[in-house]
Design an enzyme around this catalytic site. Structure first.
Site, PDB file in Angstrom:
ATOM      1  CG  PHE A 123      -1.979   1.093   1.097  1.00 44.22           C
ATOM      2  CD1 PHE A 123      -3.039   0.965   0.222  1.00 44.22           C
ATOM      3  CD2 PHE A 123      -1.874   2.262   1.825  1.00 44.22           C
ATOM      4  CE1 PHE A 123      -3.984   1.974   0.088  1.00 44.22           C
ATOM      5  CE2 PHE A 123      -2.809   3.278   1.703  1.00 44.22           C
ATOM      6  CZ  PHE A 123      -3.862   3.126   0.828  1.00 44.22           C
ATOM      7  CG  ASP A 192      -1.075  -1.590   7.026  1.00 43.96           C
ATOM      8  OD1 ASP A 192      -2.203  -1.746   7.541  1.00 43.96           O
ATOM      9  OD2 ASP A 192      -0.799  -0.623   6.295  1.00 43.96           O
ATOM     10  CE1 TYR A 217     -10.066   3.941   5.608  1.00 47.56           C
ATOM     11  CE2 TYR A 217      -9.184   5.164   7.481  1.00 47.56           C
ATOM     12  CZ  TYR A 217      -9.031   4.633   6.206  1.00 47.56           C
ATOM     13  OH  TYR A 217      -7.837   4.786   5.534  1.00 47.56           O
ATOM     14  CE  LYS A 218      -8.968  -0.022   3.968  1.00 44.25           C
ATOM     15  NZ  LYS A 218      -8.274   1.126   4.584  1.00 44.25           N
ATOM     16  NE  ARG A 364     -10.328  -2.577  -3.183  1.00 45.35           N
ATOM     17  CZ  ARG A 364      -9.766  -1.869  -2.218  1.00 45.35           C
ATOM     18  NH1 ARG A 364      -8.635  -2.280  -1.677  1.00 45.35           N
ATOM     19  NH2 ARG A 364     -10.301  -0.745  -1.792  1.00 45.35           N
TER      20      ARG A 364
END
Length: 405
Positions: A123, A192, A217-218, A364
């Site tokens: 990422f 991560d 927040y996911k 995705r």
């Protein structure tokens, strides 16, 4: 497939939890791996914080409502969901800021070593943090392909930093194997968990992980820009020193001393004043995920993603899967490659099927099992088949890139 989907939904032990989230009519939401849905309990909790704790009790709420303890309290609730003990996790700042803190701490604990090893395609913020520290002369960045990481571990590597579940492909690393290999080479490890926490089983302590970060927040449904969290193994709590020596990380912040003395435990990772509204919202999401249970969520996410693949196959959809075919080797998502992935994604959004696009060619879909149904899988597969068959994605409005993709 629709009849089969409804049969599966009728027997779903998690079906009651769908009603605990706000879901817009006519929308199939397959982007919970970017932003989780809003728990119905969150607005009421935020109104309580705003109107009563802030509006009525004002500054007294730091004590009377326990605001000062929120980072540690929420962190302690996240801890068992990622295989950690309560005193090893704290909720604070953003994933990027926490990465900076923990990379710095790891490098300081590894005198004579400056290399931070990661993989190309990690990422971006993870790689950017190493790059920024390299420009300051604090670190050296080294990238190795996923199959060559163990060979790249030598006596110059201070830290192995990887994302447990890859954000594009959904492929998961063997956390135990890589942590062990890094330790054998004298390196520390930072994981991560942004695409793993709240979605699949993680065992940080069982794998002897050193450090970890993740976002709220996911899959934890903490809201846009929700506070992140950070983990430090108990064996490192005393030695780890983070560079952002703000007042909340002080051993006695309200002594107002001119000299900095780090807090003795995980609280040393704090920096500035905690964002109370964000933490309050995050706590609601974390409580809900804890109530459902990670093992049940993971089992359903595997079933949902496999059913989605079956639906695509039955409809004859030929699109290149880039996620592992084995559900045990991927997170709670499926990713596909198509040269027109962005336009296809926009066409699906136009139909109310919200997935997302990752440059340059990845379509995705995230499977958040707390609120998704098997019927959603069947209908999403139908829409994708129709978009591809009709060429609907070629319409002009679906070609224009928005600022956020």
């Amino acid at each position: 497939m629709l009849e089969r989907a409804r049969f599966l939904d009728a027997g779903d032990p998690l079906r009651e939890f769908r009603d605990r989230f706000m879901l817009p009519d006519g929308v199939i939401y397959l982007d919970g791996n970017s932003l989780g849905c809003l728990p119905k309990a969150t607005p009421a909790r935020l109104e309580e914080v705003v109107r009563e704790e802030w509006g009525r009790d004002l500054i007294r709420s730091w004590n009377t409502a326990g605001w000062i303890d929120l980072p540690a309290r929420v962190g302690a609730k996240i801890a068992p969901l990622i295989g950690a003990r309560p005193h090893q996790v704290i909720a604070c700042d953003s994933t990027s800021v926490n990465l900076f803190k923990l990379i710095s701490a790891a490098l300081a604990m590894q005198p004579g070593r400056k290399v931070v090893l990661s993989e190309p395609g990690n990422f971006p913020t993870d790689l950017y943090m190493i790059d920024g520290m390299e420009r300051q002369g604090l670190a050296k960045r080294r990238l190795a392909e996923r199959g060559q990481l163990i060979e790249a571990l030598d006596d110059s590597v201070a830290l192995l930093m990887l994302t447990h579940t890859h954000y594009k492909t959904g492929e998961t690393f063997d956390m135990a194997e890589l942590t062990r290999a890094a330790h054998d080479a004298g390196a520390l490890v930072l994981w991560d968990l942004s695409h793993s926490g709240g979605a699949l089983p993680v065992d940080l302590d069982g794998c002897a992980a050193d450090f970890a970060v993740g976002c709220g927040y996911k899959y934890f449904n903490g809201g846009p820009g929700a506070p992140a969290y950070a983990f430090v193994a108990e064996k490192h709590l005393e030695a780890a020193r983070q560079p952002l020596t703000g007042w909340m990380g002080h051993a006695a912040p309200f002594a107002f001393s001119d000299d900095y003395e780090a807090a003795p435990g995980i609280e040393k990772l704090l920096c500035g004043t905690p964002p109370i509204l964000g933490l309050a919202a995050l706590e609601v999401g974390v409580d809900l995920i804890a109530e459902i249970g990670i093992d049940r969520l993971y089992a359903k996410s595997q079933a949902l993603s496999e059913f989605f693949r079956q639906c695509l196959s039955e409809r004859g959809v030929a699109i290149d899967l880039v996620s592992p075919t084995d559900p045990a080797r991927r997170g709670s998502q499926l990713s596909f490659r198509h040269q027109d992935a962005y336009a296809i994604c926009q066409a699906l959004i136009g139909r109310g099927v919200i997935g997302d696009f990752r440059d340059p060619d990845i379509l995705r879909f995230g499977f958040a099992p707390a609120y998704l149904r098997f019927e959603d899988m069947a209908e999403a597969a139908r829409h994708l088949a129709e978009v591809l068959e009709t060429g609907e994605w070629q319409r002009g409005e679906f070609q224009e890139r928005a600022a956020v993709t």
